[in-house]
Design an enzyme around this catalytic site. Structure first.
Site, PDB file in Angstrom:
ATOM      1  N   CYS A   1       0.818  -1.218   0.000  1.00  0.00           N
ATOM      2  CA  CYS A   1       0.000   0.000   0.000  1.00  0.00           C
ATOM      3  C   CYS A   1       0.852   1.270   0.000  1.00  0.00           C
ATOM      4  O   CYS A   1       1.445   1.584  -1.028  1.00  0.00           O
ATOM      5  CB  CYS A   1      -0.986  -0.052   1.162  1.00  0.00           C
TER       6      CYS A   1
ATOM      7  N   ARG B   1      -1.897   7.480  -6.193  1.00  0.00           N
ATOM      8  CA  ARG B   1      -2.211   7.452  -4.765  1.00  0.00           C
ATOM      9  C   ARG B   1      -3.732   7.516  -4.633  1.00  0.00           C
ATOM     10  O   ARG B   1      -4.363   8.219  -5.400  1.00  0.00           O
ATOM     11  CB  ARG B   1      -1.613   8.721  -4.156  1.00  0.00           C
TER      12      ARG B   1
ATOM     13  N   ARG C   1      -7.727   2.779   1.337  1.00  0.00           N
ATOM     14  CA  ARG C   1      -7.282   3.985   0.609  1.00  0.00           C
ATOM     15  C   ARG C   1      -6.106   3.618  -0.298  1.00  0.00           C
ATOM     16  O   ARG C   1      -5.034   4.231  -0.269  1.00  0.00           O
ATOM     17  CB  ARG C   1      -6.891   5.106   1.576  1.00  0.00           C
TER      18      ARG C   1
ATOM     19  N   HIS D   1      -3.418  -5.420   1.342  1.00  0.00           N
ATOM     20  CA  HIS D   1      -2.769  -5.790   2.614  1.00  0.00           C
ATOM     21  C   HIS D   1      -2.894  -7.290   2.905  1.00  0.00           C
ATOM     22  O   HIS D   1      -3.776  -7.687   3.681  1.00  0.00           O
ATOM     23  CB  HIS D   1      -3.428  -5.032   3.771  1.00  0.00           C
TER      24      HIS D   1
ATOM     25  N   GLU E   1      -1.262  -8.983   4.889  1.00  0.00           N
ATOM     26  CA  GLU E   1      -1.016  -9.242   6.323  1.00  0.00           C
ATOM     27  C   GLU E   1      -2.309  -9.174   7.131  1.00  0.00           C
ATOM     28  O   GLU E   1      -2.334  -9.560   8.293  1.00  0.00           O
ATOM     29  CB  GLU E   1       0.042  -8.274   6.874  1.00  0.00           C
TER      30      GLU E   1
HETATM   31  N1  GLN Z   1      -3.251   6.139   0.138  1.00  0.00           N
HETATM   32  C1  GLN Z   1      -2.349   6.085   1.241  1.00  0.00           C
HETATM   33  C2  GLN Z   1      -1.142   6.980   1.001  1.00  0.00           C
HETATM   34  O1  GLN Z   1      -1.171   7.887   0.293  1.00  0.00           O
HETATM   35  C3  GLN Z   1      -1.909   4.672   1.512  1.00  0.00           C
HETATM   36  C4  GLN Z   1      -2.911   3.933   2.316  1.00  0.00           C
HETATM   37  C5  GLN Z   1      -2.415   2.678   2.989  1.00  0.00           C
HETATM   38  O2  GLN Z   1      -1.209   2.402   3.090  1.00  0.00           O
HETATM   39  N2  GLN Z   1      -3.317   1.908   3.538  1.00  0.00           N
HETATM   40  O3  GLN Z   1      -0.126   6.780   1.573  1.00  0.00           O
END
Ligand code: GLN
Length: 236
Positions: A101, A131, A171, A212, A214
């Site tokens: 992420c 992002r 996100r 994720h 994990e």
């Molecule tokens: N969108 C986030 C960022 O800009 C990342 C989100 C996440 O790691 N769960 O860092």
């Protein structure tokens, strides 16, 4: 019987660091230990926190950059003078890295939807990453991820027999484009009548997932990461 090998590295325990700024340190550690058990062949693991340039020791074999907020993590790296040491550590032959992420965003060479003023990345993957690709309003969702790499197809060694995997997206970013043929697409999100969204890639010894693993019971990504480390050892 003790294992022997050409380079005498086989019995040494593997050291894996987890960048501990935000995010799921403990969950990654637990998943690594479980994956090690499933794989049988992997030597003992030592999982260590990485929060300081001195923690980036050369005999650390792998590093996980967990999720969180990429801007916060890059600020932390800057404040602690870790950017250059981290780049150097990643570029040293024999070191394997996995970003989840926010970790994917940090590893990418190009980022879209950056925070105002831009944000520095480590530039280790020839990718353009967006992002918050799925929009700010969609903070979190779960979806089936289509695994493209046969090495990641589920099998009992990886703790699952499903060919596709369950992805937890928070996100999440996505890879808009790969800018080198060295980048291999490991997994995508299939969308009816739209282009597949790339959510996991690998370039050499660097891997990144937008989701994720994990946070699920699917150990294949942690198993694969450990396998990448063993492969690097064999090549040396
Ligand atoms: N969108 C986030 C960022 O800009 C990342 C989100 C996440 O790691 N769960 O860092």
């Amino acid at each position: 019987m003790p294992q022997t090998g050409l380079n005498g590295n086989e019995n040494r325990r593997r050291k894996i660091g987890i960048l501990e700024v935000q995010g799921a340190f403990q969950e990654h550690k637990v998943a690594l230990m479980k994956a090690k058990k499933c794989l049988h062949t992997t030597p003992e693991l030592e999982v260590m926190e990485v929060r300081h340039p001195d923690h980036l020791v050369s005999d650390m074999d792998g590093l996980i950059i967990p999720g969180g907020e990429s801007t916060t993590i890059s600020l932390f790296l800057k404040r602690n003078n870790m950017e250059e040491p981290l780049r150097n550590w990643i570029q040293t032959k024999g070191h394997v890295v996995w970003g989840t992420c926010a970790g994917m965003i940090l590893l990418s060479r190009f980022t879209e939807n950056q925070k105002d003023g831009g944000q520095p990345t480590l530039g280790m993957l020839d990718t353009v990453v967006s992002r918050n690709f799925f929009g700010r309003q969609v903070h979190s969702f779960e979806a089936q991820v289509t695994v493209r790499s046969p090495s990641l197809a589920g099998n009992s060694k990886m703790g699952t027999s499903d060919s596709n995997c369950h992805g937890v997206f928070i996100r999440a970013p996505a890879v808009l484009k790969t800018t080198s043929s060295d980048v291999q697409v490991l997994a995508v999100l299939e969308r009816p009548e739209q282009k597949d969204v790339i959510v996991a890639v690998q370039q050499g010894d660097v891997m990144a997932t937008a989701f994720h693993p994990e946070l699920t019971d699917d150990l294949r990504w942690h198993s694969y990461f450990l396998t990448m480390i063993e492969k690097v050892k064999e090549q040396r």
